[in-house]
Design a protein around this motif. Structure first.
Motif, mmCIF file in Angstrom:
data_model
loop_
_atom_site.group_PDB
_atom_site.id
_atom_site.type_symbol
_atom_site.label_atom_id
_atom_site.label_comp_id
_atom_site.label_asym_id
_atom_site.label_seq_id
_atom_site.Cartn_x
_atom_site.Cartn_y
_atom_site.Cartn_z
ATOM 1 N N PRO A 1 0.904 -1.325 -0.094
ATOM 2 C CA PRO A 1 -0.081 0.002 -0.033
ATOM 3 C C PRO A 1 0.779 1.364 0.102
ATOM 4 O O PRO A 1 1.788 1.353 0.570
ATOM 5 C CB PRO A 1 -0.819 -0.235 1.379
ATOM 6 N N PRO A 2 0.534 2.219 -0.752
ATOM 7 C CA PRO A 2 1.369 3.367 -0.729
ATOM 8 C C PRO A 2 1.196 4.222 0.303
ATOM 9 O O PRO A 2 2.423 5.251 0.418
ATOM 10 C CB PRO A 2 0.609 4.383 -2.044
ATOM 11 N N PHE A 3 0.698 4.051 1.111
ATOM 12 C CA PHE A 3 0.566 4.825 2.485
ATOM 13 C C PHE A 3 -0.110 3.995 3.629
ATOM 14 O O PHE A 3 -1.252 2.894 3.338
ATOM 15 C CB PHE A 3 0.020 6.089 2.635
ATOM 16 N N LEU A 4 0.225 3.941 4.917
ATOM 17 C CA LEU A 4 -0.560 3.128 5.741
ATOM 18 C C LEU A 4 -0.820 4.156 7.212
ATOM 19 O O LEU A 4 -0.137 5.226 7.288
ATOM 20 C CB LEU A 4 0.423 2.084 6.414
ATOM 21 N N ASP A 5 -1.836 3.695 7.756
ATOM 22 C CA ASP A 5 -2.038 4.418 9.253
ATOM 23 C C ASP A 5 -2.396 3.253 10.149
ATOM 24 O O ASP A 5 -2.115 2.310 9.846
ATOM 25 C CB ASP A 5 -2.988 5.468 8.962
ATOM 26 N N MET A 6 -2.823 3.693 11.269
ATOM 27 C CA MET A 6 -3.289 2.793 12.246
ATOM 28 C C MET A 6 -4.425 1.872 12.191
ATOM 29 O O MET A 6 -4.781 0.821 12.904
ATOM 30 C CB MET A 6 -3.219 3.510 13.664
ATOM 31 N N HIS A 7 -5.264 2.251 11.093
ATOM 32 C CA HIS A 7 -6.161 1.241 10.634
ATOM 33 C C HIS A 7 -5.711 0.223 9.557
ATOM 34 O O HIS A 7 -6.020 -0.914 9.727
ATOM 35 C CB HIS A 7 -7.255 2.008 9.925
ATOM 36 N N SER A 8 -4.839 0.596 8.708
ATOM 37 C CA SER A 8 -4.276 -0.297 7.786
ATOM 38 C C SER A 8 -3.141 -1.086 8.245
ATOM 39 O O SER A 8 -2.782 -2.266 7.669
ATOM 40 C CB SER A 8 -3.816 0.291 6.438
ATOM 41 N N ALA A 9 -2.645 -0.877 9.384
ATOM 42 C CA ALA A 9 -1.470 -1.630 10.095
ATOM 43 C C ALA A 9 -1.575 -1.393 11.464
ATOM 44 O O ALA A 9 -1.938 -0.523 12.037
ATOM 45 C CB ALA A 9 -0.326 -1.177 9.510
ATOM 46 N N THR A 10 -0.856 -2.295 12.195
ATOM 47 C CA THR A 10 -0.726 -2.239 13.654
ATOM 48 C C THR A 10 0.672 -1.923 14.089
ATOM 49 O O THR A 10 1.674 -2.735 13.630
ATOM 50 C CB THR A 10 -1.206 -3.643 14.171
ATOM 51 N N TRP A 11 0.993 -0.897 14.954
ATOM 52 C CA TRP A 11 2.225 -0.494 15.472
ATOM 53 C C TRP A 11 2.427 -1.612 16.599
ATOM 54 O O TRP A 11 1.995 -1.730 17.673
ATOM 55 C CB TRP A 11 2.226 0.749 15.946
#
Length: 402
Positions: free
Chosen positions: A263-273
């Protein structure tokens, strides 16, 4: 003379509308009275701009307004929690509409964003070939050019066949080990054309090539089955033939190609820290979504898809093609009018020019009679329009409620 020609064009548009209102034949069972009763805009306009943004239905309108009111009453997050079933329903509705799994669906704000998310997630290298069609949409082609400039990939246009659609023979002959992506628009923005996406899909599968379909103009107009098409990625909008709210769209990503895409960008919805130096991208297509969304519109999209599914897509497609055929048949005999549609299969998009009037003049004249059409410019499909010597054309796109 000009006034008379304008009058004839108005009669062609309004005549098909009136003639179709009583249609209910055994071969095309359709409750037009219900369709128009549940479309408030039918009382105001003759809407032939459905490939731009269709008239929404009463159920969609009610659902969107109800959720906005709920947000105002109890708060946005709280309203989303309370409406969780309706929010989640949209994934199942899309899956039912295009024959995929709900976890292969991402809901985003437009078809353009869906297409971009798919395209920009592919890692291109110098010499990689991107194959597309003559009638490819401007936004997509601009993205091709940008990525080609940045990566050294090459954009190649497959020529049309004699009917004006992408040539399957030419595509087959163009395949080699350097082809990274085949990307075409199913129904181009003008010309009435329906590209043979399933035949393209057979070639893509045969050679193991990623295949991206822009279904922005076809979704809701005709049956779409990603298994039959054979595509890996498909982008679509809600506002056109699905009759959903503006600012809605979706992306289909086949599960088997997910690991090839970043994915060209990620956030806390699309990925888990997970740790200071580590994150994990979530499984499924929702990795292409972001946390924030228009929940009222998202619910409205689900309602719009469920509404379309109530009618049976085969019946709707048959009716839309019939109405478009009638409109072409009424326009073609008019002096100076040239219908510009091409393709073996033609859809609900009807494009035409008039020799002594600009498309903008036609649009303005029809608008004064509460008839909505639009003008399709050269830059929207530059290669196709240049090949046909056209600067612009009138686009009248019909729907089943017309």
């Amino acid at each position: 003379m000009r006034e008379e020609r304008t009058r004839q064009l108005m009669e062609a548009a309004s005549g098909i509308y009136e003639e179709s209102e009583t249609e209910n034949t055994p071969t095309m069972p359709f409750d037009l009275e219900r369709a128009r009763r549940e479309t408030p805009g039918c009382e105001q306009v003759l809407h032939f701009n459905n490939a731009g943004s269709a008239l929404t239905t009463r159920p969609v309108l009610d659902a969107v307004i109800a959720h906005l009111q709920l947000e105002a009453q109890i708060g946005g997050y709280e309203a989303a929690d309370q409406a969780r079933a309706a929010v989640d329903r949209v994934y199942d509705a899309v899956a039912e509409l295009i024959d995929c799994s709900p976890d292969e669906v991402a809901i985003v704000e437009s078809a353009t964003r869906a297409w971009d998310l798919a395209f920009y997630s592919i890692s291109f290298q110098p010499g990689d070939r991107i194959l597309t069609a003559m009638a490819e949409y401007a936004s997509n082609y601009i993205a091709f050019l940008q990525v080609a400039k940045k990566t050294g990939a090459v954009v190649e246009v497959i020529p049309n066949d004699a009917a004006g659609q992408i040539s399957i023979d030419a595509l087959q002959n163009a395949i080699d080990e350097r082809v990274k992506l085949i990307a075409i628009t199913h129904v181009p923005t003008n010309g009435g054309l329906v590209n043979p996406v399933a035949e393209v899909g057979k070639i893509a599968r045969q050679h193991g090539i990623l295949y991206l379909v822009d279904a922005c103009q076809s979704i809701g107009q005709m049956p779409i089955d990603v298994e039959q098409i054979g595509c890996d990625l498909l982008s679509a909008t809600g506002r056109k033939y699905l009759r959903g709210p503006r600012g809605t769209g979706f992306l289909y990503v086949r599960n088997t190609v997910l690991e090839q895409l970043e994915p060209p960008f990620l956030d806390m919805h699309s990925a888990t820290w997970l740790a200071r130096d580590r994150y994990e991208i979530q499984p499924g297509a929702r990795r292409f979504e972001t946390f924030e969304a228009n929940y009222a519109a998202k619910i409205g999209l689900g309602v719009a898809i469920d509404y379309a599914l109530q009618w049976d897509m085969v019946t709707l497609w048959r009716r839309i093609k019939t109405l478009a055929y009638r409109l072409r048949a009424r326009l073609s005999p008019l002096p100076g009018v040239i219908v510009r549609d091409r393709g073996v299969t033609q859809c609900g998009i009807v494009t035409f020019t008039v020799e002594d009037k600009s498309p903008q003049e036609i649009k303005s004249a029809l608008s004064q009679q509460q008839i909505n059409v639009t003008v399709t410019p050269r830059v929207a499909t530059l290669l196709d329009m240049d090949a046909r010597g056209l600067e612009s054309a009138v686009r009248a796109s019909v729907h089943y409620y017309n």
